[in-house]
Design an enzyme around this catalytic site. Structure first.
Site, PDB file in Angstrom:
ATOM      1  N   HIS A 194     -62.789 -17.651  45.295  1.00 10.76           N
ATOM      2  CA  HIS A 194     -61.998 -18.715  44.686  1.00 10.76           C
ATOM      3  C   HIS A 194     -62.720 -20.045  44.701  1.00 10.76           C
ATOM      4  CE1 HIS A 194     -60.985 -20.320  48.670  1.00 10.76           C
ATOM      5  NE2 HIS A 194     -60.486 -19.152  49.037  1.00 10.76           N
ATOM      6  N   CYS A 234     -62.002 -15.768  52.852  1.00  8.70           N
ATOM      7  CA  CYS A 234     -62.374 -15.659  51.442  1.00  8.70           C
ATOM      8  C   CYS A 234     -63.797 -16.162  51.215  1.00  8.70           C
ATOM      9  CB  CYS A 234     -61.396 -16.451  50.581  1.00  8.70           C
ATOM     10  SG  CYS A 234     -59.704 -15.838  50.646  1.00  8.70           S
TER      11      CYS A 234
END
Length: 180
Positions: A139, A155
């Site tokens: 992301h 992440c």
């Protein structure tokens, strides 16, 4: 005159209907049709056949076969060394997964999902009596950040501009290999 996306406007005798008004009315749109056009660039190059992430080098490569199409500097989980074992450990998983979903409305600009946990991850966590966690994504950022430390919950983060490029290039089903 330009109209804000997501609203219905009367213009004399014509009504301009935007994507948001169609969604609110329950009209199905193709995947990705709901995100603002500025977040997408049309990619016309070779297909991305896999993604390789090198945690120690803080690098992600988009591949076409054995050829690197693009490389990106990345930020990882706040505790990046080692394989993700359980929810909240701040680690980025290691191993082979696939891109299995995308979110054009992510709180982190745009995001594409990684299929963590796989069967092996769930079995390892069950043997330890812990929750393996989930929701691991590539992301952007909630706002542009300095690239001086790892900060995610596990992440893989890139700049928002880079995430727009990745989002356009990578399709669901693309294999991703995450190396220590």
């Amino acid at each position: 005159m330009r109209y804000p996306r997501g609203e219905r406007h009367q213009t004399g005798q014509a009504t301009v209907i935007t994507r948001r008004s169609l969604l609110l009315a329950g009209v199905a749109l193709p995947l990705g049709a709901c995100a603002p056009r500025s977040k997408f660039r049309h990619y016309r190059g070779p297909a991305v056949t896999s993604i390789r992430v090198y945690k120690a080098e803080r690098r992600m490569d988009l591949m076409h076969g054995d050829r690197v199409l693009r490389s990106f500097a990345i930020e990882l989980g706040s505790n990046p060394v080692g394989h993700k074992i359980q929810a909240g450990d701040g680690r980025t998983p290691e191993g082979s997964y696939v891109i299995d979903r995308r979110n054009p409305n992510s709180a982190y600009h745009l995001s594409i999902g990684i299929s963590y946990p796989n069967a092996e991850d769930r079995a390892r966590a069950a043997a330890l009596g812990v929750d393996p966690g989930g929701d691991i994504f590539i992301h952007g950022t909630p706002r542009e950040r300095r690239r001086d430390r790892d900060w995610t919950a596990g992440c893989i983060a890139v700049s928002n501009r880079e995430m727009e490029e990745i989002y356009a290039m990578v399709q669901d089903g693309t294999p991703i290999h995450i190396f220590p």
